[in-house]
Scaffold this motif. Structure first.
Motif, PDB file in Angstrom:
ATOM      1  N   THR A 103       0.874  -1.197   0.000  1.00 55.34           N
ATOM      2  CA  THR A 103       0.000   0.000   0.000  1.00 55.34           C
ATOM      3  C   THR A 103       0.905   1.240   0.000  1.00 55.34           C
ATOM      4  O   THR A 103       2.112   1.138   0.250  1.00 55.34           O
ATOM      5  CB  THR A 103      -0.901   0.098   1.264  1.00 55.34           C
ATOM      6  N   GLY A 104       0.289   2.394  -0.213  1.00 54.99           N
ATOM      7  CA  GLY A 104       1.042   3.644  -0.125  1.00 54.99           C
ATOM      8  C   GLY A 104       1.473   3.915   1.315  1.00 54.99           C
ATOM      9  O   GLY A 104       2.557   4.450   1.562  1.00 54.99           O
ATOM     10  N   TYR A 105       0.625   3.537   2.243  1.00 54.58           N
ATOM     11  CA  TYR A 105       0.959   3.688   3.661  1.00 54.58           C
ATOM     12  C   TYR A 105       2.259   2.928   3.952  1.00 54.58           C
ATOM     13  O   TYR A 105       3.187   3.463   4.566  1.00 54.58           O
ATOM     14  CB  TYR A 105      -0.213   3.137   4.491  1.00 54.58           C
ATOM     15  N   GLN A 106       2.312   1.692   3.454  1.00 56.05           N
ATOM     16  CA  GLN A 106       3.519   0.895   3.696  1.00 56.05           C
ATOM     17  C   GLN A 106       4.714   1.422   2.908  1.00 56.05           C
ATOM     18  O   GLN A 106       5.853   1.243   3.334  1.00 56.05           O
ATOM     19  CB  GLN A 106       3.247  -0.564   3.349  1.00 56.05           C
ATOM     20  N   GLY A 116      -1.721  -0.254  -3.661  1.00 55.22           N
ATOM     21  CA  GLY A 116      -0.281  -0.516  -3.654  1.00 55.22           C
ATOM     22  C   GLY A 116       0.450   0.806  -3.553  1.00 55.22           C
ATOM     23  O   GLY A 116      -0.188   1.867  -3.473  1.00 55.22           O
ATOM     24  N   GLY A 117       1.767   0.736  -3.523  1.00 59.70           N
ATOM     25  CA  GLY A 117       2.545   1.978  -3.454  1.00 59.70           C
ATOM     26  C   GLY A 117       3.955   1.716  -3.942  1.00 59.70           C
ATOM     27  O   GLY A 117       4.321   0.574  -4.246  1.00 59.70           O
ATOM     28  N   PHE A 118       4.742   2.774  -4.028  1.00 64.37           N
ATOM     29  CA  PHE A 118       6.118   2.588  -4.499  1.00 64.37           C
ATOM     30  C   PHE A 118       7.053   3.628  -3.895  1.00 64.37           C
ATOM     31  O   PHE A 118       6.613   4.701  -3.448  1.00 64.37           O
ATOM     32  CB  PHE A 118       6.183   2.655  -6.037  1.00 64.37           C
ATOM     33  N   GLY A 119       8.322   3.274  -3.896  1.00 64.98           N
ATOM     34  CA  GLY A 119       9.389   4.223  -3.581  1.00 64.98           C
ATOM     35  C   GLY A 119      10.383   4.142  -4.722  1.00 64.98           C
ATOM     36  O   GLY A 119      10.635   3.041  -5.253  1.00 64.98           O
ATOM     37  N   ALA A 120      10.937   5.285  -5.129  1.00 67.40           N
ATOM     38  CA  ALA A 120      11.869   5.280  -6.263  1.00 67.40           C
ATOM     39  C   ALA A 120      13.037   6.207  -5.962  1.00 67.40           C
ATOM     40  O   ALA A 120      12.915   7.151  -5.174  1.00 67.40           O
ATOM     41  CB  ALA A 120      11.150   5.731  -7.537  1.00 67.40           C
TER      42      ALA A 120
END
Ligand code: PMP
Length: 403
Positions: free
Chosen positions: A112-115, A251-255
């Motif tokens: 998630t975006g939270y995660q 969902g979420g992401f980091g880049a």
């Protein structure tokens, strides 16, 4: 024995008061979802103006088909975390797709975006480091800071001079410094003045993480977010985003570009100790991200709708959360009872918006928060404005019209 629930009694009391005034404003049931902008609520067709479904992509036939095919081919869930059995080729494909879209070397997908915020912040910062965060940061940022164990320094919302002052006073004692900003702030819809923060970065030399949850897909010529819009992507070390808004999935992401970025996969618990996103989530996200890349017209429609709603509210004399147009448009209300009354009146009239009350709001504001979608028609927007006008004229929301 102390009853562990005793500390929540005030919540129950507040909730009872809310229910006495009408519907459950903080847990309303959508009986059926008809489209990105319509649902059946309390037995009637209602215009949705509080979904964060910025691109209106949730019923896009290609995205729906991609999700259905993924379930048929890969099953309903992955039943495992990314570091065990939960990495499928499709997770990696989506990471490559996003990295390509964002022009970054690396991307990690979270459930998630939270995660994503928890995972990025707790992976990047540790007990020896300091995180400088905007006072109006989203709860996932606060929780990520707590999980990291880093020292926290809050600066005044959108105040680069205040950050500068706090950095000058701060002795890093050998630890790193991470500054966290958001592209569009979720409650008031205002943007971080990125250029001012980048100037401070040039003076003090920290690493910068930008949460583009509400701006990814929405802002910028390429739809990459505020950093894209401001032409300052090279100064943002890390980008966080979510699939739960413009991407219409979950969902979420980091880049980022750091050569050691991939080590986060083995250093951050919110990535390591939870199941990976389901095949349906990944496939729909992939289909949506590909569309966002090639369909700037969705962003144009969203901008036109946002401007129309903003202007409509201004003409009614309503006080909005900020002076700059974004798809998040909040109306300021005088107090909790009138906000709840107005929210119920709007719902009864056929429009759903978000209610936002202290302590979840900046400056203890009481807000009726609207989010605009590219799927709204101009008629929808005009109807929303009309209903706000009627509700205000009927004596609810006393602050309105010129007050
Ligand atoms: N960051 C911000 C700024 C948000 O507003 C939100 C959700 N509202 C999140 C992160 C978390 O996103 P998600 O819903 O995907 O958990």
């Amino acid at each position: 024995m102390t009853d562990l629930f005793e500390k929540h009694r005030h919540i129950a009391e507040r909730h009872e008061k809310m229910l006495a005034a009408g519907a459950n404003a903080v847990g309303l049931t959508n009986d059926r979802i008809l489209s990105p902008t319509r649902a059946i609520i309390k037995g009637r067709e209602t215009i949705l103006a509080g979904t964060n479904n910025y691109m209106g992509i949730t019923f896009d036939p290609d995205c729906v088909a991609a999700g259905q095919e993924a379930i048929a081919e890969f099953g309903t869930g992955t039943t495992g975390s990314r570091i065990a059995n939960g990495t499928y080729a499709m997770h990696q494909e989506l990471e490559r797709e996003l990295a390509g879209f964002l022009g970054r070397k690396h991307c990690i997908v979270f459930t998630t975006g939270y995660q994503a915020n928890l995972g990025m912040l707790a992976g990047l910062a540790g007990p020896k480091d300091t995180i400088f965060l905007d006072a109006d940061s989203h709860s996932s940022i606060y929780d990520g800071c707590t999980l990291s164990g880093a020292k926290l320094v809050r600066f005044r919302h959108n105040d680069a001079a205040d950050l500068d002052k706090r950095l000058s006073r701060h002795d890093p004692e050998g630890g790193g410094r991470l500054v966290v900003l958001e592209g569009i702030y979720s409650m008031l819809g205002d943007r971080a003045p990125l250029d001012e923060f980048v100037d401070v970065k040039k003076t003090h030399g920290f690493q910068l993480l930008l949460d583009e949850a509400h701006s990814f897909g929405v802002l910028g010529t390429n739809g990459r977010g505020l950093a894209d819009e401001a032409g300052l992507e090279e100064h943002c070390d890390f980008i966080v985003g979510t699939f739960s808004k413009s991407v219409g999935a979950i969902g979420g992401f980091g880049a980022g570009d750091h050569p050691l970025f991939e080590t986060l996969r083995y250093a951050t618990r919110p990535y390591m100790f939870t199941a990976s996103p389901s095949p349906a989530s990944i496939a729909t996200s992939m289909a949506a991200v590909r569309k966002l890349r090639v369909q700037p017209e969705r962003r144009d429609r969203l901008r036109g709708n946002s401007e129309r709603l903003f202007e409509g509210f201004r003409k009614l004399g309503l006080e909005t959360g900020c002076d700059v147009v974004s798809p998040v448009i909040a109306v300021k209300c005088p107090d909790e009872p009138s906000t709840i009354a107005m929210w119920n009146a709007l719902l009864d009239a056929g429009v759903y918006v978000n209610i936002a009350l202290p302590p979840g709001t900046p400056g203890k504001l009481c807000l009726l928060r609207c989010s605009v979608s590219a799927a709204h028609t101009f008629e929808d927007i005009d109807r929303i404005v009309e209903l706000f006008g009627e509700v205000v004229a009927s004596g609810h929301g006393l602050m309105a019209v010129g007050a």
